[in-house]
Design a protein around this motif. Structure first.
Motif, PDB file in Angstrom:
ATOM      1  N   LEU A  49     -18.724 -12.407  12.040  1.00  0.00           N
ATOM      2  CA  LEU A  49     -18.005 -11.265  13.381  1.00  0.00           C
ATOM      3  C   LEU A  49     -18.660 -10.951  14.304  1.00  0.00           C
ATOM      4  O   LEU A  49     -18.305 -10.858  15.574  1.00  0.00           O
ATOM      5  N   LEU A  50     -19.476 -10.885  14.557  1.00  0.00           N
ATOM      6  CA  LEU A  50     -20.790 -10.482  15.746  1.00  0.00           C
ATOM      7  C   LEU A  50     -20.838 -11.491  16.263  1.00  0.00           C
ATOM      8  O   LEU A  50     -21.150 -11.101  17.567  1.00  0.00           O
ATOM      9  N   SER A  51     -20.665 -13.322  16.165  1.00  0.00           N
ATOM     10  CA  SER A  51     -20.616 -13.693  17.334  1.00  0.00           C
ATOM     11  C   SER A  51     -18.593 -14.289  17.619  1.00  0.00           C
ATOM     12  O   SER A  51     -19.343 -14.333  18.634  1.00  0.00           O
ATOM     13  N   ASP A  52     -18.041 -13.335  17.091  1.00  0.00           N
ATOM     14  CA  ASP A  52     -16.548 -13.292  17.297  1.00  0.00           C
ATOM     15  C   ASP A  52     -16.115 -11.519  18.934  1.00  0.00           C
ATOM     16  O   ASP A  52     -15.433 -12.234  19.039  1.00  0.00           O
ATOM     17  N   VAL A  53     -16.934 -11.161  18.134  1.00  0.00           N
ATOM     18  CA  VAL A  53     -16.900  -9.339  18.509  1.00  0.00           C
ATOM     19  C   VAL A  53     -16.828  -9.336  20.249  1.00  0.00           C
ATOM     20  O   VAL A  53     -18.313  -9.905  19.789  1.00  0.00           O
ATOM     21  N   ASP A  54     -16.725  -9.194  20.626  1.00  0.00           N
ATOM     22  CA  ASP A  54     -17.322  -8.565  22.211  1.00  0.00           C
ATOM     23  C   ASP A  54     -17.478  -7.773  22.304  1.00  0.00           C
ATOM     24  O   ASP A  54     -18.239  -7.019  21.433  1.00  0.00           O
ATOM     25  N   LEU A  55     -18.564  -7.559  23.421  1.00  0.00           N
ATOM     26  CA  LEU A  55     -19.506  -6.735  23.699  1.00  0.00           C
ATOM     27  C   LEU A  55     -19.626  -5.450  23.701  1.00  0.00           C
ATOM     28  O   LEU A  55     -20.908  -4.267  23.207  1.00  0.00           O
ATOM     29  N   LYS A  56     -18.507  -5.091  24.040  1.00  0.00           N
ATOM     30  CA  LYS A  56     -18.460  -2.853  23.952  1.00  0.00           C
ATOM     31  C   LYS A  56     -18.051  -2.627  22.751  1.00  0.00           C
ATOM     32  O   LYS A  56     -18.337  -1.640  22.099  1.00  0.00           O
ATOM     33  N   GLN A  58     -19.828  -4.911  20.597  1.00  0.00           N
ATOM     34  CA  GLN A  58     -21.004  -5.045  19.523  1.00  0.00           C
ATOM     35  C   GLN A  58     -21.619  -4.075  18.345  1.00  0.00           C
ATOM     36  O   GLN A  58     -22.039  -4.277  17.501  1.00  0.00           O
ATOM     37  N   GLU A  59     -21.760  -2.770  19.119  1.00  0.00           N
ATOM     38  CA  GLU A  59     -22.369  -1.504  18.596  1.00  0.00           C
ATOM     39  C   GLU A  59     -22.644  -1.476  17.108  1.00  0.00           C
ATOM     40  O   GLU A  59     -22.717  -0.817  16.200  1.00  0.00           O
ATOM     41  N   MET A  60     -20.749  -1.228  17.142  1.00  0.00           N
ATOM     42  CA  MET A  60     -20.038  -0.743  15.454  1.00  0.00           C
ATOM     43  C   MET A  60     -20.402  -2.179  14.889  1.00  0.00           C
ATOM     44  O   MET A  60     -19.846  -1.207  13.927  1.00  0.00           O
ATOM     45  N   LEU A  62     -22.840  -3.852  14.409  1.00  0.00           N
ATOM     46  CA  LEU A  62     -23.363  -4.040  13.878  1.00  0.00           C
ATOM     47  C   LEU A  62     -23.760  -2.930  12.944  1.00  0.00           C
ATOM     48  O   LEU A  62     -24.368  -3.020  11.793  1.00  0.00           O
ATOM     49  N   ARG A  63     -22.753  -1.850  13.056  1.00  0.00           N
ATOM     50  CA  ARG A  63     -23.133  -0.293  11.798  1.00  0.00           C
ATOM     51  C   ARG A  63     -22.333  -0.981  11.099  1.00  0.00           C
ATOM     52  O   ARG A  63     -21.989   0.108   9.797  1.00  0.00           O
ATOM     53  N   SER A  64     -21.714  -2.023  11.292  1.00  0.00           N
ATOM     54  CA  SER A  64     -20.358  -2.539   9.566  1.00  0.00           C
ATOM     55  C   SER A  64     -21.233  -3.199   8.705  1.00  0.00           C
ATOM     56  O   SER A  64     -20.853  -3.903   7.562  1.00  0.00           O
ATOM     57  N   ARG A  65     -22.871  -3.078   8.874  1.00  0.00           N
ATOM     58  CA  ARG A  65     -23.418  -4.641   8.102  1.00  0.00           C
ATOM     59  C   ARG A  65     -22.952  -4.375   6.189  1.00  0.00           C
ATOM     60  O   ARG A  65     -23.141  -4.978   5.637  1.00  0.00           O
ATOM     61  N   ASP A  66     -23.602  -2.484   6.492  1.00  0.00           N
ATOM     62  CA  ASP A  66     -23.280  -2.492   4.658  1.00  0.00           C
ATOM     63  C   ASP A  66     -22.970  -1.607   4.362  1.00  0.00           C
ATOM     64  O   ASP A  66     -22.447  -1.532   3.065  1.00  0.00           O
ATOM     65  N   ILE A  67     -21.649  -2.188   4.887  1.00  0.00           N
ATOM     66  CA  ILE A  67     -20.028  -0.997   4.766  1.00  0.00           C
ATOM     67  C   ILE A  67     -19.674  -1.648   2.733  1.00  0.00           C
ATOM     68  O   ILE A  67     -19.650  -3.010   3.222  1.00  0.00           O
ATOM     69  N   TYR A  68     -18.706  -1.796   2.199  1.00  0.00           N
ATOM     70  CA  TYR A  68     -17.854  -2.198   0.822  1.00  0.00           C
ATOM     71  C   TYR A  68     -16.901  -0.950   1.469  1.00  0.00           C
ATOM     72  O   TYR A  68     -16.138  -0.218   1.278  1.00  0.00           O
ATOM     73  N   ALA A  69     -15.679  -2.308   0.576  1.00  0.00           N
ATOM     74  CA  ALA A  69     -14.377  -1.276   0.053  1.00  0.00           C
ATOM     75  C   ALA A  69     -13.646  -1.808  -1.114  1.00  0.00           C
ATOM     76  O   ALA A  69     -14.316  -3.068  -2.072  1.00  0.00           O
ATOM     77  N   VAL A  70     -13.335  -1.311  -2.219  1.00  0.00           N
ATOM     78  CA  VAL A  70     -12.622  -1.453  -3.864  1.00  0.00           C
ATOM     79  C   VAL A  70     -11.145  -1.735  -3.302  1.00  0.00           C
ATOM     80  O   VAL A  70     -10.672  -0.339  -2.932  1.00  0.00           O
ATOM     81  N   LEU A  71     -10.976  -2.294  -3.201  1.00  0.00           N
ATOM     82  CA  LEU A  71      -8.827  -2.558  -2.993  1.00  0.00           C
ATOM     83  C   LEU A  71      -8.875  -3.388  -4.935  1.00  0.00           C
ATOM     84  O   LEU A  71      -9.549  -3.348  -5.043  1.00  0.00           O
ATOM     85  N   ALA A  72      -7.787  -2.860  -5.005  1.00  0.00           N
ATOM     86  CA  ALA A  72      -6.792  -2.935  -6.100  1.00  0.00           C
ATOM     87  C   ALA A  72      -4.950  -3.108  -5.981  1.00  0.00           C
ATOM     88  O   ALA A  72      -5.050  -2.053  -5.325  1.00  0.00           O
ATOM     89  N   GLU A  73      -4.744  -4.178  -6.441  1.00  0.00           N
ATOM     90  CA  GLU A  73      -3.386  -4.307  -6.046  1.00  0.00           C
ATOM     91  C   GLU A  73      -2.953  -3.913  -4.614  1.00  0.00           C
ATOM     92  O   GLU A  73      -2.011  -4.101  -4.149  1.00  0.00           O
TER      93      GLU A  73
END
Length: 113
Positions: A49-56, A58-60, A62-73
């Motif tokens: 993700l960090l290598s694919d995202v543009d510089l603008k 980048q900060e957001m 980096l803040r996404s490192r520890d998020i998770y999501a629970v999905l069902a159906e």
């Protein structure tokens, strides 16, 4: 991406944007447990993700490192930030009493006459 009302509220409370959720679903690792899918970033996915995202963005990213999501159906049920509870648990090692590997175990003494 379909989201429940609960997931929308959690995104709002925890300041997780839709862009961060999109990144999570694209680059994150999936783990299935008890009928739901848990998405989170592993090292390889996050570095990609960090290598694919543009510089603008980048900060957001980096803040996404520890998020998770629970999905069902194919709906997002809830989102949040990881803590140690989401790390894989080591299997419980069963220790038998009276074995040489367990010196603190209770020993039985033979009675002599």
């Amino acid at each position: 991406m379909l989201m429940t009302r609960h997931a929308e509220l959690r995104c709002q409370e925890r300041r997780i944007s839709e862009q961060q959720l999109e990144w999570l679903l694209c680059y994150g690792e999936e783990s299935h447990n008890r009928g739901v899918c848990l998405c989170f970033f592993d090292r390889a996915g996050f570095s990609q993700l960090l290598s694919d995202v543009d510089l603008k963005s980048q900060e957001m990213a980096l803040r996404s490192r520890d998020i998770y999501a629970v999905l069902a159906e194919s709906k997002v049920i809830t989102v949040g930030y990881r803590d140690e509870r989401l790390k894989p648990q080591k299997p419980h090692k069963r220790v038998r009493r009276g074995t040489p590997s367990n010196p603190g175990a209770r020993r039985t003494h033979r009675r002599t006459r």
